[in-house]
Design a protein around this motif. Structure first.
Motif, PDB file in Angstrom:
ATOM      1  N   PHE A 104       0.899  -1.300   0.086  1.00 33.21           N
ATOM      2  CA  PHE A 104      -0.079  -0.115  -0.036  1.00 33.21           C
ATOM      3  C   PHE A 104       0.593   1.170  -0.063  1.00 33.21           C
ATOM      4  CE2 PHE A 104      -3.088  -3.075   1.201  1.00 33.21           C
ATOM      5  CZ  PHE A 104      -4.522  -2.399   0.813  1.00 33.21           C
ATOM      6  N   PHE A 105       2.158   1.213   0.271  1.00 31.98           N
ATOM      7  CA  PHE A 105       2.965   2.420   0.579  1.00 31.98           C
ATOM      8  C   PHE A 105       2.992   3.093  -0.813  1.00 31.98           C
ATOM      9  CE2 PHE A 105       7.125   4.299   1.096  1.00 31.98           C
ATOM     10  CZ  PHE A 105       6.762   5.132   2.525  1.00 31.98           C
ATOM     11  N   GLU A 106       3.027   4.262  -0.862  1.00 30.86           N
ATOM     12  CA  GLU A 106       2.882   4.907  -2.120  1.00 30.86           C
ATOM     13  C   GLU A 106       4.352   5.699  -2.656  1.00 30.86           C
ATOM     14  OE1 GLU A 106      -0.446   7.399  -2.171  1.00 30.86           O
ATOM     15  OE2 GLU A 106      -1.888   5.761  -1.948  1.00 30.86           O
ATOM     16  N   GLY A 107       5.410   5.088  -2.146  1.00 27.40           N
ATOM     17  CA  GLY A 107       6.663   5.770  -2.716  1.00 27.40           C
ATOM     18  C   GLY A 107       7.514   6.512  -1.938  1.00 27.40           C
ATOM     19  N   GLY A 108       7.020   7.006  -0.760  1.00 25.80           N
ATOM     20  CA  GLY A 108       7.695   7.918   0.348  1.00 25.80           C
ATOM     21  C   GLY A 108       8.060   9.320  -0.408  1.00 25.80           C
ATOM     22  N   PRO A 109       9.146   9.941   0.192  1.00 24.94           N
ATOM     23  CA  PRO A 109      10.067   9.295   1.166  1.00 24.94           C
ATOM     24  C   PRO A 109       9.238   9.361   2.528  1.00 24.94           C
ATOM     25  CG  PRO A 109      10.408  11.668   1.012  1.00 24.94           C
ATOM     26  CD  PRO A 109       9.625  11.495  -0.243  1.00 24.94           C
ATOM     27  N   TYR A 110       8.148   9.893   2.806  1.00 23.23           N
ATOM     28  CA  TYR A 110       7.106   9.930   3.991  1.00 23.23           C
ATOM     29  C   TYR A 110       6.041   9.103   3.654  1.00 23.23           C
ATOM     30  CZ  TYR A 110      11.226  12.578   5.993  1.00 23.23           C
ATOM     31  OH  TYR A 110      12.170  13.137   6.480  1.00 23.23           O
ATOM     32  N   PHE A 111       5.171   8.742   4.538  1.00 23.00           N
ATOM     33  CA  PHE A 111       4.226   8.155   4.367  1.00 23.00           C
ATOM     34  C   PHE A 111       3.227   8.609   3.182  1.00 23.00           C
ATOM     35  CE2 PHE A 111      -0.275   6.488   4.790  1.00 23.00           C
ATOM     36  CZ  PHE A 111      -0.169   5.061   4.997  1.00 23.00           C
ATOM     37  N   ASN A 112       3.116  10.057   3.342  1.00 22.18           N
ATOM     38  CA  ASN A 112       2.096  10.735   2.687  1.00 22.18           C
ATOM     39  C   ASN A 112       3.155  11.551   1.245  1.00 22.18           C
ATOM     40  OD1 ASN A 112      -0.306  10.459   4.122  1.00 22.18           O
ATOM     41  ND2 ASN A 112       0.203  11.995   5.404  1.00 22.18           N
ATOM     42  N   GLY A 113       3.971  11.069   1.153  1.00 23.48           N
ATOM     43  CA  GLY A 113       5.004  11.728   0.006  1.00 23.48           C
ATOM     44  C   GLY A 113       6.062  12.667   0.787  1.00 23.48           C
ATOM     45  N   GLU A 114       6.029  13.776   0.365  1.00 21.96           N
ATOM     46  CA  GLU A 114       6.863  14.949   1.066  1.00 21.96           C
ATOM     47  C   GLU A 114       6.984  15.481   2.294  1.00 21.96           C
ATOM     48  OE1 GLU A 114       9.833  15.453  -0.868  1.00 21.96           O
ATOM     49  OE2 GLU A 114       9.178  14.244  -2.459  1.00 21.96           O
ATOM     50  N   ALA A 115       5.563  15.242   2.724  1.00 25.14           N
ATOM     51  CA  ALA A 115       5.272  16.030   3.931  1.00 25.14           C
ATOM     52  C   ALA A 115       5.468  14.942   5.189  1.00 25.14           C
ATOM     53  CB  ALA A 115       4.017  16.654   3.964  1.00 25.14           C
ATOM     54  N   PHE A 116       6.168  15.262   6.065  1.00 26.48           N
ATOM     55  CA  PHE A 116       6.079  14.211   7.369  1.00 26.48           C
ATOM     56  C   PHE A 116       4.849  14.487   8.076  1.00 26.48           C
ATOM     57  CE2 PHE A 116       6.854  13.481  11.842  1.00 26.48           C
ATOM     58  CZ  PHE A 116       7.806  12.495  11.878  1.00 26.48           C
ATOM     59  N   SER A 117       4.225  13.320   8.314  1.00 29.65           N
ATOM     60  CA  SER A 117       3.045  13.139   9.282  1.00 29.65           C
ATOM     61  C   SER A 117       2.910  12.598  10.463  1.00 29.65           C
ATOM     62  CB  SER A 117       1.942  12.809   8.170  1.00 29.65           C
ATOM     63  OG  SER A 117       2.138  11.220   8.228  1.00 29.65           O
ATOM     64  N   LEU A 118       1.563  12.434  11.099  1.00 26.46           N
ATOM     65  CA  LEU A 118       1.461  11.563  12.248  1.00 26.46           C
ATOM     66  C   LEU A 118       1.562  10.228  12.256  1.00 26.46           C
ATOM     67  CD1 LEU A 118      -1.227  13.703  14.324  1.00 26.46           C
ATOM     68  CD2 LEU A 118       1.237  13.652  14.692  1.00 26.46           C
ATOM     69  N   VAL A 119       1.382   9.733  10.812  1.00 29.24           N
ATOM     70  CA  VAL A 119       1.697   8.301  10.671  1.00 29.24           C
ATOM     71  C   VAL A 119       3.085   8.057  10.584  1.00 29.24           C
ATOM     72  CG1 VAL A 119       1.376   6.679   8.752  1.00 29.24           C
ATOM     73  CG2 VAL A 119      -0.437   8.416   8.923  1.00 29.24           C
ATOM     74  N   ASP A 120       3.950   8.979  10.056  1.00 30.04           N
ATOM     75  CA  ASP A 120       5.615   8.639  10.356  1.00 30.04           C
ATOM     76  C   ASP A 120       5.940   8.643  11.742  1.00 30.04           C
ATOM     77  OD1 ASP A 120       6.356   9.057   7.528  1.00 30.04           O
ATOM     78  OD2 ASP A 120       5.034  10.777   7.634  1.00 30.04           O
ATOM     79  N   ALA A 121       5.414   9.530  12.490  1.00 33.22           N
ATOM     80  CA  ALA A 121       5.565   9.536  14.052  1.00 33.22           C
ATOM     81  C   ALA A 121       5.111   8.463  14.772  1.00 33.22           C
ATOM     82  CB  ALA A 121       4.702  10.896  14.673  1.00 33.22           C
ATOM     83  N   VAL A 122       4.391   7.774  14.128  1.00 29.60           N
ATOM     84  CA  VAL A 122       3.579   6.514  14.785  1.00 29.60           C
ATOM     85  C   VAL A 122       4.531   5.427  14.106  1.00 29.60           C
ATOM     86  CG1 VAL A 122       1.862   4.870  14.745  1.00 29.60           C
ATOM     87  CG2 VAL A 122       1.470   7.133  15.196  1.00 29.60           C
TER      88      VAL A 122
END
Ligand SMILES: N[C@@H](CCC(=O)N[C@@H](CS)C(=O)NCC(=O)O)C(=O)O
Length: 222
Positions: free
Chosen positions: A136-154
């Motif tokens: 399901f991962f859409e390529g990164g670098p972060y979960f939502n792409g370029e923006a760091f999110s709470l998903v990354d913090a988890v």
């Protein structure tokens, strides 16, 4: 808006605490932190933590428990947001946070259980979940792409824990999840993620696993 006085009640090895600290650092919120011994918590802890767990955020004189409500509260009282603006994208982020909670539970049980069957089943669950995440991962670098999110913090604390376990056991847990391996590397190099734990974290975590006497510890020979 002036911010309330914030104090995070913490346990040094707790991955749920780490997600709150990462959020505090990402949103540049001033805070204090107090570490407690979860095996022998101070009496006041029971008054502020209905589930008797950390993290708890003291907000002036009131307390807030549960890591995601804490992270979302911190996100909401500060400029910008660590969630997507679009309601559907935001709901999906929350769903992947829940997926992360399941992955974390399996990783914890796999490394600490004293039962062979629990070890095997949870190791399989961890690998399966990482593979699914990779699909399901859409390529990164972060979960939502370029923006760091709470998903990354988890996920960052989960990847830190899995990295320690890989180091102890010498196995590649990400062999069927190459995108997740890259995501993990990216997150573990981020400043907020590095600063979310004490410098001795890896050694302390290894000691904790050793002391558990778990099947994992026996197999890893530690
Ligand atoms: N759902 C909770 C889980 C927090 C949690 O499990 N914390 C652990 C430490 S990592 C804890 O306080 N355990 C104490 C206990 O269960 O007695 C959250 O997201 O904050």
């Amino acid at each position: 808006m002036s911010l309330p006085k914030l104090k995070l009640i913490s346990f040094a090895l707790c991955p749920y605490v780490q997600r709150s600290v990462i959020t505090l650092l990402e949103k540049e919120v001033p805070y204090e932190i107090e570490y407690i011994d979860l095996d022998n918590p101070p009496a006041w802890f029971y008054d502020v933590s209905p589930l008797e767990k950390v993290p708890v955020l003291m907000v002036d004189d009131e307390s807030l428990f549960e890591s995601m409500p804490i992270c979302e509260y911190l996100d909401e009282i500060t400029p910008g947001t660590l969630y997507p603006e679009d309601p559907f994208a935001r709901a999906k982020n929350r769903a992947w946070v829940e997926f992360g909670n399941e992955l974390l539970g399996a990783a914890y049980t796999y490394s600490t259980t004293g039962e062979e069957i629990g070890y095997k089943q949870n190791l399989m669950t961890v690998k399966d979940r990482l593979e699914t995440l990779d699909e399901f991962f859409e390529g990164g670098p972060y979960f939502n792409g370029e923006a760091f999110s709470l998903v990354d913090a988890v996920y960052a604390p989960i990847f830190r824990m899995l990295g320690c376990l890989e180091g102890m056991q010498g196995q590649d847990i990400y062999e069927d999840a190459p995108q997740i391996a890259r995501w993990s590397e990216t997150l573990l190099q981020r400043s907020s993620v590095i600063k979310a734990v004490q410098a001795s974290f890896n050694d302390d975590f290894c000691d904790y696993i050793k002391r558990s006497g778990s099947i994992f510890a026996q197999k890893a020979g530690v």
